[in-house]
Structures are given as structure tokens and as C-alpha cells.
Design an enzyme around this catalytic site. Structure first.
Site, short mmCIF file in Angstrom:
data_model
loop_
_atom_site.label_atom_id
_atom_site.label_comp_id
_atom_site.label_asym_id
_atom_site.label_seq_id
_atom_site.Cartn_x
_atom_site.Cartn_y
_atom_site.Cartn_z
N LYS A 91 36.40 -55.00 14.97
CA LYS A 91 35.72 -55.73 16.04
C LYS A 91 34.45 -56.39 15.53
CE LYS A 91 32.55 -54.48 19.39
NZ LYS A 91 32.00 -53.68 20.48
N LYS A 94 38.66 -60.54 23.05
CA LYS A 94 37.93 -59.61 23.93
C LYS A 94 36.81 -60.37 24.63
CE LYS A 94 35.26 -55.32 23.86
NZ LYS A 94 35.25 -53.92 23.46
P1 13P Z 1 31.36 -52.39 27.49
O1 13P Z 1 32.75 -52.27 28.05
O2 13P Z 1 30.47 -51.23 27.82
O3 13P Z 1 30.75 -53.74 27.76
O4 13P Z 1 31.51 -52.28 25.91
C1 13P Z 1 32.52 -52.96 25.29
C2 13P Z 1 32.10 -53.36 23.96
O5 13P Z 1 32.75 -53.03 22.99
C3 13P Z 1 30.89 -54.18 23.81
O6 13P Z 1 30.83 -54.70 22.54
#
Ligand code: 13P
Length: 336
Positions: free
Chosen positions: A133, A216
Site C-alpha cells: 500500500k 483504494k
Molecule cells: P481508515 O479506514 O481508518 O481511513 O484507514 C484506512 C487506511 O489504510 C488509511 O491509509
């Protein structure tokens, strides 16, 4: 079907989603201190291990995103990546090194972490990671996100994605347009479209296999400070419209971040999105706070209560999984 496409589909198919447990030590410390638990390595591991050994992992969690500290930890005789894999869940790792002020527009942020990334990726692969990620972050105001921020973050995301695919892993592309501000959902829609379109322009330029990525994004919402709040049906309509216009058809799926929505809000919005989804994209969750908040609260009151904490987590994970299939309803929220 490419190997990368197979990994992506394993993570997000059949009502599964992603548990984002990749809070940096700084962020995790904030989360733990907010519930009066000391943030040390042991406590961070214990809470996370409690989630990773929950029953709902098998059915609801296709992938877990870890932070560097956690991917190197062990639970007794097995490593954390091995523990997660026992549930059939794919191991992921956050590889960016955080968002810093953007030179040229210092009130905005640029995500860093490209230097030395190729070598770090090889190590993470050896440790068991199969997806990664990288989060770009954008704020909304009358001037922001600037062209510079949209361009720079998309470029960094694409260079990251190219290195990740070269190493045989699936990159999660996370351009997060923040909820902060008093803007309308219409403005959020326009800015989110601009941001995502630019990301794919750069991904294509960098020859990314689009069948082997997961997007995402944020949902399209009114700003957190806007007193007016649109209904879930409108959130779904604007979010789907934005994704349909901005995401190439080859991309297998979308896993939303929760971004500060409450657990119920994030679940309900995902459910309505799936009910209305007439795109070819899978729409699921990659939640941090919206999967962990209640479990963390419960655990903080008695950190030895593993099964009680798991019960709370299982409940939330099951509801998110139902929402990913458009089968959630509000009366299921009540936990016995
Ligand atoms: P949240 O769902 O708490 O926003 O976190 C997801 C995430 O990986 C943020 O980078």
C-alpha cells in the site's frame, strides 16, 4: 489470468475485504493513548494478534495490511505473516514512508518512500508480503488540491506501482481526498474525479498491469464540517459515477478507505454502493478505523479478554462483508 490479477481477486472476492492494520507507530500510539493503553511493542502486537486470530478472518478478511514493525514480529513459534496466511488471508505491507510538505505548495502533502524501495520490496516479499500500500493525501479547499499536488502524488503512486509489480506483488493505489472541510459532496466528487483520473493517466504511462492493482479511494461525501449531510443513496450515486468515469475497465476492484466515517456509516454506505453497483468493479472495504474502533475500545477495558474482543471484531467484520455483497441491514447492527 495474470498472477497479479489472481492475487488481487483472492483479496477482494466473495464478500472479502481488507483489514488495514498498518498504522505507523506514531498513529498507533495516538489510537492506543486515546483509550488509555500504553503504546509499547508488546501491546501493539497483542491487539493486532487478537484480530489476526479471529474467526472472521477466514470468511471476511482477504488481505491484511501490516506496518514494518508487525511484519517482523512473531506469535510463539510462527511469524505474523505465517499466522495471517493460516486463515487463507494475503499479507500486505505499507511501503510509503509518510506524507511530507510538498515543496512549491507547502500546505499540501507529497508522499515519500521511493528511494531504496526496490530493495525494501524484495525483503518484504521474502517476509511473505504479496501486496502493498501507498497512500497519497489531498485536502480540499478553494485552491486545493493544486495541479502540482495532483500531478506529483499521481507520479509517485505510479512509480511505486511499477516497482511493486516488478517484484511480483499487487500495489494498492490509495489516493485519499480528505473529509476535512465544509465543502459539498459535489465538490468532493469533482476533486476526487480529477485525482483518480490523473493517477490512472500516470499508471498507464508507467506501463502498469491494471488487472493487477486494487484502487483504494475515499467515498464521495460532504466535508466533515459541512452541516448538511447527503444520504447514503446520494453517496452511492456520486461515488459510483466518479469511479465509472475515472477508473479503466481492466481494474478488478475498489476497496474503500473509511477515512473517519463511523463504523456504521462506513458499513451502510458500502452496502448502498453495492446495491446500486452496475459497474463491473468489485466494491469492498479496506478499513482501518471502521473495522477496529469498537474492538479496540473493548480490548482497552480488559486487554486479557481475547475472546470478547474477537467477538466484537467478528461482528463488525461480518457486517462489512455483508455490506460488500449489498446484504447488510441496520437491524443486524444489534449485537447479542
Ligand atoms: P481508515 O479506514 O481508518 O481511513 O484507514 C484506512 C487506511 O489504510 C488509511 O491509509
Amino acid at each position: 489470468m495474470s498472477e497479479l490479477n489472481k492475487i488481487a481477486l483472492k483479496i477482494i472476492s466473495e464478500g472479502k475485504g481488507i483489514l488495514a492494520a498498518d498504522e505507523s507507530t506514531g498513529t498507533m500510539t495516538k489510537r492506543l493513548e486515546a483509550v488509555n493503553v500504553k503504546s509499547n511493542e508488546e501491546n501493539r502486537l497483542n491487539f493486532r494478534k487478537t484480530l489476526f486470530t479471529s474467526e472472521s478472518m477466514k470468511k471476511c478478511i482477504g488481505g491484511v495490511i501490516l506496518y514494518d514493525e508487525t511484519i517482523r514480529q512473531s506469535a510463539g513459534s510462527i511469524t505474523i505473516p505465517e499466522l495471517i496466511s493460516q486463515s487463507g488471508t494475503v499479507v500486505g505491507i505499507k511501503v510509503d514512508t509518510g506524507a511530507k510538505p510538498l515543496a512549491g505548495s507547502p500546505n499540501e502533502k507529497i508522499t515519500e518512500g521511493l528511494d531504496g524501495l526496490r530493495e525494501r520490496l524484495k525483503e518484504y516479499y521474502k517476509l511473505g508480503a504479496r501486496f502493498t500500500k501507498w497512500r497519497g493525501v489531498y485536502s480540499i479547499s478553494d485552491k486545493f488540491p493544486s495541479k502540482l499536488s495532483i500531478h506529483s502524488n499521481a507520479h509517485a503512486l505510479a512509480r511505486y506501482a511499477a516497482l511493486v509489480q516488478e517484484c511480483g506483488m499487487v500495489p494498492i493505489i490509495e489516493p485519499e481526498v480528505l473529509m476535512e472541510g465544509n465543502h459539498s459532496a459535489q465538490v468532493c466528487y469533482e476533486k476526487t474525479c480529477d485525482v483518480i483520473k490523473k493517477c490512472f493517466e500516470e499508471l498507464i504511462l508507467n506501463k502498469i498491469d491494471l488487472t493487477g492493482v486494487i484502487l483504494k479511494p475515499n467515498m464521495v461525501l460532504d466535508g466533515a464540517k459541512n452541516i448538511k449531510k447527503i444520504k447514503s443513496e446520494q453517496v452511492a450515486q456520486l461515488t459510483l459515477k466518479c469511479l465509472e468515469e475515472s477508473v479503466p475497465r481492466e481494474v478488478p476492484g475498489v476497496a474503500f478507505l473509511s477515512g473517519g466515517q463511523s463504523e456504521i456509516e462506513a458499513t451502510e454506505n458500502l452496502n448502498v454502493i453495492n446495491k446500486a453497483n452496475n459497474t463491473k468493479f468489485i466494491m469492498t472495504y479496506s478499513y482501518g478505523r471502521a473495522l477496529q474502533q469498537s474492538a479496540l475500545k473493548h480490548w482497552s477495558l480488559n486487554i486479557k479478554d481475547t475472546s470478547g474482543t474477537q467477538k466484537v471484531f467478528n461482528h463488525r467484520a461480518n457486517l462489512c462483508s455483508l455490506a460488500a455483497q449489498g446484504k447488510w441491514s441496520r437491524n443486524l447492527e444489534i449485537q447479542s
